[in-house]
Motif scaffolding. Structure first.
Motif, short mmCIF file in Angstrom:
data_model
loop_
_atom_site.label_atom_id
_atom_site.label_comp_id
_atom_site.label_asym_id
_atom_site.label_seq_id
_atom_site.Cartn_x
_atom_site.Cartn_y
_atom_site.Cartn_z
N ARG A 283 -42.27 0.18 -5.56
CA ARG A 283 -42.66 1.45 -4.69
C ARG A 283 -41.48 1.07 -3.49
NH1 ARG A 283 -48.14 -0.23 -1.59
NH2 ARG A 283 -47.20 -2.03 -0.33
N GLY A 284 -41.30 2.36 -2.75
CA GLY A 284 -40.67 2.16 -1.61
C GLY A 284 -39.15 2.41 -1.72
N LEU A 285 -38.56 2.16 -2.77
CA LEU A 285 -37.08 2.17 -2.93
C LEU A 285 -36.38 3.65 -3.44
CD1 LEU A 285 -36.43 -0.91 -5.00
CD2 LEU A 285 -36.35 -0.63 -2.70
N VAL A 305 -34.35 1.72 1.38
CA VAL A 305 -35.68 1.10 1.44
C VAL A 305 -36.75 1.98 2.37
CG1 VAL A 305 -36.82 -1.15 2.06
CG2 VAL A 305 -34.66 -1.33 1.19
N ASP A 306 -37.69 2.60 1.99
CA ASP A 306 -38.81 3.10 2.71
C ASP A 306 -39.65 2.20 3.26
OD1 ASP A 306 -40.48 4.68 3.93
OD2 ASP A 306 -40.97 5.90 1.93
N PRO A 307 -39.54 1.77 4.56
CA PRO A 307 -40.33 0.87 4.82
C PRO A 307 -41.88 1.09 4.88
CG PRO A 307 -39.33 1.49 6.91
CD PRO A 307 -38.70 2.17 5.54
N THR A 313 -39.20 -3.84 5.82
CA THR A 313 -38.03 -3.03 6.17
C THR A 313 -36.69 -3.37 5.30
OG1 THR A 313 -37.24 -4.60 8.01
CG2 THR A 313 -38.83 -2.99 8.57
N ARG A 314 -35.60 -2.60 5.55
CA ARG A 314 -34.18 -2.98 4.78
C ARG A 314 -33.72 -4.36 5.26
NH1 ARG A 314 -29.26 -0.68 6.08
NH2 ARG A 314 -29.92 -0.87 8.57
N ASP A 315 -33.97 -4.56 6.82
CA ASP A 315 -33.38 -5.89 7.30
C ASP A 315 -34.28 -7.20 6.71
OD1 ASP A 315 -31.67 -3.97 8.18
OD2 ASP A 315 -32.14 -4.49 10.34
N GLU A 316 -35.61 -6.62 6.93
CA GLU A 316 -36.67 -7.77 6.22
C GLU A 316 -36.42 -8.12 4.96
OE1 GLU A 316 -40.32 -6.70 9.18
OE2 GLU A 316 -40.32 -5.93 7.36
N LEU A 317 -35.93 -7.35 4.18
CA LEU A 317 -35.53 -7.26 2.78
C LEU A 317 -34.31 -8.12 2.38
CD1 LEU A 317 -36.50 -7.05 -0.37
CD2 LEU A 317 -35.22 -4.60 -0.27
N ALA A 318 -33.35 -7.76 3.31
CA ALA A 318 -32.11 -8.54 3.14
C ALA A 318 -32.21 -9.86 3.81
CB ALA A 318 -30.89 -7.85 4.22
N SER A 319 -33.08 -10.13 4.50
CA SER A 319 -33.14 -11.75 5.07
C SER A 319 -33.93 -12.31 3.73
CB SER A 319 -33.87 -11.75 6.49
OG SER A 319 -33.56 -10.89 7.19
N ILE A 387 -41.48 -7.11 -2.96
CA ILE A 387 -42.15 -5.67 -2.59
C ILE A 387 -43.54 -5.98 -3.29
CG2 ILE A 387 -42.34 -3.42 -3.02
CD1 ILE A 387 -39.23 -3.28 -2.31
N LEU A 388 -43.99 -6.55 -4.22
CA LEU A 388 -45.14 -6.65 -4.78
C LEU A 388 -45.96 -7.76 -3.98
CD1 LEU A 388 -44.58 -6.70 -8.83
CD2 LEU A 388 -45.70 -5.19 -7.48
#
Ligand SMILES: *Cc1c(COP(=O)(O)O)cnc(C)c1O
Length: 401
Positions: A283-285, A305-307, A313-319, A387-388
């Motif tokens: 979800r959210g992609l 990424v739809d936060p 968020t995109r930045d949180e996912l990247a880190s 994400i899960l």
């Protein structure tokens, strides 16, 4: 902290083991067999012909044949190709281009003393939106530069119709798109000309280099003079040129690269298909849409990424992915209209909401030929579990510690 779910393994940022024990490269070009490059080059090297020789001509013919165009002009880079194109086409005033692109597109405009006017991109294809382009045309507009983003062909027919209707030059920054196709037609055949990049992050590699494709023989001649300081042979230039020649060695590399291009295109497409299969249920992609009749080179594979829906968020996912030893890139963020060299040009103009949304949420994942299926699956699974896990913790009491 208690695990919010026993079924979702903990991401590394929550104390779990990383998806990969070591960091691997984000990009690693597959280069042609070295011996094949050297055997093509060594005769020229021995003869001292390391520039202005026949390997460049051979590359130009082979590329023109592959693209189905009358002319390909080899240059030192896509950037110099775009700079020379704007000059050779006598573009003046304002040039409309996407804000969602690599800044070299805009630099070529700026180097020519022209005014960049940024247009929005399409929410599905992430390429320049022809309708928005048309709203930004003024009496000073003389050209459009469109970008085949990540190799996804632009809406070339709609752009050509606008260019014809308003008597504008149409140039494509095709840095990502050698090998892409619009319907059955190779990218390279559209507009007044297209400029490709042959730098190592692209599919066809010359070390450094570019190719400009066109069916306009006069333009091709101007470009050949332009890359050679503008000298048409008379020692009395018609335009302010550059030294933008491609060295012979780079041409040898690119010629050998043409032979392995189809294998690369196939592998990039297979990896892209696998990512989409594995991530489409997360979800959210959101994914870049490629028209069914088109072929995308997938120079890059990116998701938005739809936060709100992803819980991250995109930045949180990247880190979080970096903690899993997975490097990603924000291609292209910030968008050009928010960069310090360019925001002045955008001030007072209508907003670019789709660009803001796509650029603010886009994340490019590793994609290259030698990336194994296991690695691709590992990257997708790491995104899935992050994400899960977030969903599971959101569903639990936020007060647990
Ligand atoms: C890489 C790239 C360029 C620059 O290409 P060079 O060959 O390095 O000059 C231009 N535009 C886009 C969209 C690119 O990604």
């Amino acid at each position: 902290m208690a695990s919010p779910s026993t079924t979702v393994p903990r991401p590394t940022i929550h104390g779990g083991a990383p998806a990969f024990s070591e960091r691997f490269r984000f990009i690693k070009p597959t280069l042609p067999d070295f011996q094949s490059v050297i055997s093509a080059y060594q005769g020229f090297y021995a003869a001292g012909m390391i520039t202005n020789g026949s390997l460049v001509q051979r590359l130009e013919s082979a590329a023109a044949e592959r693209l189905g165009v009358n002319d390909c002009v080899a240059v030192s880079s896509c950037t110099s190709g775009l700079m020379l194109l704007l000059r050779a086409l006598r573009v003046t005033g304002e040039v409309i281009l996407p804000s969602f692109t690599f800044f070299a597109t805009g630099h070529a405009v700026n180097w020519n003393g022209l005014t960049p006017v940024f247009a929005d991109c399409d929410p599905d294809t992430w390429t320049i939106d022809p309708d928005d382009v048309e709203t930004r045309i003024t009496e000073r507009t003389t050209a459009i530069i469109a970008v085949h983003m990540y190799g996804n062909p632009c809406a070339v027919e709609a752009l050509q119709a606008i260019a014809t209707r308003h008597k504008l030059k149409l140039i494509f920054d095709s840095a990502h798109a050698f090998g892409s196709r619009r319907g059955g037609r190779p990218i390279g055949q559209f507009g007044d000309a297209e400029a490709f990049s042959l730098s190592p992050t692209k599919l066809l590699v010359a070390g450094e280099g570019g190719l400009v494709s066109t069916n306009d023989a006069t333009l091709a001649n101007s470009l050949r003079a332009g890359r050679n300081y503008g000298d048409p042979g008379s020692y009395d230039p018609d335009l302010i040129g550059l030294n933008a020649r491609m060295p012979e060695f780079n041409a040898a590399l690119a010629l050998a690269g043409l032979a392995i291009l189809d294998a690369k295109l196939a592998r990039h497409n297979a990896i892209a298909t696998r990512y989409t299969e594995l991530l489409s249920s997360v979800r959210g992609l959101r994914f870049q849409k490629v028209a069914p009749a088109d072929l995308c080179s997938y120079k890059d594979y990116s998701v938005c990424v739809d936060p709100g829906a992803a819980g991250i968020t995109r930045d949180e996912l990247a880190s979080a992915l970096l903690a899993e030893n997975i490097e990603t890139k924000k291609y292209f963020y910030p968008p050009m209209h928010l960069q310090k060299l360019y925001r002045g040009y955008h001030a007072g103009r209508p907003a670019l909401p789709v660009t803001d949304s796509v650029s603010g949420s886009v994340l490019s994942l590793p994609i290259y030929e030698s990336l194994s299926d296991e690695t691709v699956e590992g990257v997708a699974r790491a995104i899935q579990r992050l994400i899960l896990y977030q969903a599971a913790s959101d569903n639990h009491s936020p007060t647990h510690s």
